[in-house]
Design a protein around this motif. Structure first.
Motif, PDB file in Angstrom:
ATOM      1  N   THR A  87      15.878   0.497 102.342  1.00 29.92           N
ATOM      2  CA  THR A  87      14.417   0.566 102.948  1.00 29.92           C
ATOM      3  C   THR A  87      14.637   1.870 103.763  1.00 29.92           C
ATOM      4  N   ARG A  88      13.945   3.308 103.934  1.00 33.44           N
ATOM      5  CA  ARG A  88      14.189   4.634 103.809  1.00 33.44           C
ATOM      6  C   ARG A  88      14.866   5.466 104.483  1.00 33.44           C
ATOM      7  N   ARG A  89      15.698   4.138 105.155  1.00 31.08           N
ATOM      8  CA  ARG A  89      16.578   4.865 106.005  1.00 31.08           C
ATOM      9  C   ARG A  89      18.092   4.323 106.040  1.00 31.08           C
ATOM     10  N   PHE A  90      18.405   3.665 105.280  1.00 31.84           N
ATOM     11  CA  PHE A  90      19.597   2.762 104.456  1.00 31.84           C
ATOM     12  C   PHE A  90      19.235   1.380 104.193  1.00 31.84           C
ATOM     13  N   ILE A  91      20.243   0.777 103.274  1.00 36.55           N
ATOM     14  CA  ILE A  91      20.518  -0.216 102.011  1.00 36.55           C
ATOM     15  C   ILE A  91      21.759  -1.434 103.041  1.00 36.55           C
ATOM     16  N   CYS A  92      20.993  -2.070 102.573  1.00 32.98           N
ATOM     17  CA  CYS A  92      21.928  -3.623 103.197  1.00 32.98           C
ATOM     18  C   CYS A  92      21.971  -4.627 101.562  1.00 32.98           C
ATOM     19  N   ILE A  93      23.456  -4.939 101.703  1.00 29.29           N
ATOM     20  CA  ILE A  93      23.512  -5.794 100.771  1.00 29.29           C
ATOM     21  C   ILE A  93      24.349  -6.658 101.291  1.00 29.29           C
ATOM     22  N   LEU A  94      23.083  -7.734 100.660  1.00 24.98           N
ATOM     23  CA  LEU A  94      23.772  -9.476 101.344  1.00 24.98           C
ATOM     24  C   LEU A  94      25.398 -10.250 100.060  1.00 24.98           C
ATOM     25  N   GLU A  95      25.477 -10.647 100.988  1.00 23.55           N
ATOM     26  CA  GLU A  95      26.281 -11.140  99.970  1.00 23.55           C
ATOM     27  C   GLU A  95      26.904 -12.478 100.495  1.00 23.55           C
ATOM     28  N   ILE A  96      25.809 -13.752  99.713  1.00 19.93           N
ATOM     29  CA  ILE A  96      25.287 -15.299 100.525  1.00 19.93           C
ATOM     30  C   ILE A  96      26.611 -15.931 100.124  1.00 19.93           C
ATOM     31  N   LYS A  97      27.593 -16.946 101.123  1.00 18.71           N
ATOM     32  CA  LYS A  97      28.109 -18.206 100.396  1.00 18.71           C
ATOM     33  C   LYS A  97      27.507 -19.304 100.910  1.00 18.71           C
TER      34      LYS A  97
END
Ligand code: ZN
Length: 347
Positions: A87-97
């Protein structure tokens, strides 16, 4: 309408290559233990990611850009992220298990363990794994002139039946390892945490393009990994109906000598499988050997009909594989497994 999907999830090279391997192996080798277990691992990973994709696609905010299965270079390393939301405000990394069962997470020892039949199995700390991706991504972004965007990580458990015991009741862990079902809640929480716009629209666009352009999917080599050589593989085109080999060329068509199935495009599958398993190029000579035909003219017509990019002239002409995202996704394999992870309601 959910968030904008920039890159839809396609089967990774490893999964496509194992599917190709099952089609190419002589029937007596198809259930080789290590091949089946690697295939199942790849398949479970892909299925788990698709379950999370589905949950993400129903998130109502539209200012999220979703990237799937990215592998980027941070020389001398490569790092891979299951899912990245930008997003323009933050990044989120999803690690999927995608593992199933009961696990204990020890936030002091930084260890994830599982007891199966009295034996304790230990896994890499998924929070540390996600943190490692985060520091790679931070360096990658710095190389692209972006220094100030916050990066968060979420380890997402794909299957609701999986239990993670947070043995020290560490409050941070509840915000770092989450179930797929609570993904929206946690994205809302992060939205609240980062109200300020950091990236201009132009920067956002630049990063999006760079993420897609610089994605370098990993190429795995199951033949080498499992010690498979030509003597273990079929010759010629297998019939798509009964898997007999080889189909015979007959008036611009292919015919199965066993069940009489006709398939004018039967050659395409085996050429794609060659790209997946052997090398991402083909010549007229290799094509004739793959299809078990003698005529260079026929081989030329067949390759031409597939519109593969080529270079070089005459005998030296080489044709190239399409990119891994363009491979057919719905290919069948001549083996069946009971798959307890299979869910039907994906789309
Ligand atoms: Zn047949």
């Amino acid at each position: 309408m959910g968030p904008i999907t920039v890159k839809s999830r396609k089967k990774p090279h490893a999964l496509l290559a194992y599917e190709a391997l099952f089609r190419q192996l002589l029937s007596q080798y198809r259930y080789h233990k290590s091949i089946v277990s690697e295939y199942k691992r790849e398949k479970a990973g892909y299925d788990g990611e698709r379950h999370v994709d589905y949950k993400l696609s129903t998130y109502p905010r539209k200012d999220f850009f979703i990237f799937r299965g990215l592998r980027l270079a941070n020389p001398p390393f490569h790092f891979q992220m299951d899912t990245l939301s930008l997003t323009r405000r933050f990044i989120c990394i999803l690690e999927i298990k995608n593992q199933q069962g009961v696990f204990k997470y020890d936030s002091k020892q930084r260890q994830l363990t599982q007891e199966i039949d009295g034996k304790i199995i230990s896994y890499k700390d998924p929070i540390l794994q996600a943190e490692a991706q985060k520091s790679h991504l931070r360096e990658w972004l710095a190389m692209h002139g972006i220094f100030n965007i916050p990066i968060e990580t979420l380890v997402v458990i794909a299957y609701p039946s999986t239990i993670i015991e947070n043995i020290h009741d560490d409050p941070d862990v509840y915000n770092k390892i989450i179930h797929r079902e609570s993904l929206h809640e946690h994205l809302d929480r992060l939205n609240g945490k980062y109200p300020d716009t950091i990236l201009t629209n132009a920067k956002l666009k630049n990063i999006s393009h760079a993420l897609v352009d610089e994605n370098t999917p990993l190429r795995t080599n199951p033949l080498e990994l499992h010690g498979v050589s030509d003597k273990h593989l079929i010759k010629g085109i297998p019939c798509p109906t009964c898997y007999s080999t080889p189909m015979k060329r007959l008036y611009r068509n292919w015919k199965c000598p066993a069940c009489l199935t006709l398939d004018p495009k039967a050659h395409e599958r085996i050429i794609f499988d060659h790209f997946l398993l052997h090398q991402p190029t083909i010549t007229n000579k290799i094509c004739r050997s793959l299809l078990q035909i003698d005529s260079p003219k026929t081989a030329y017509a067949i390759i031409k009909s597939m519109n593969l990019p080529g270079s070089g002239n005459n005998r030296g002409r080489v044709y190239y594989s399409p990119s891994i995202d363009e491979f057919p996704q719905n290919s069948s394999i001549p083996v069946t497994f009971h798959n307890p992870f299979e869910k039907k309601n994906l789309e």
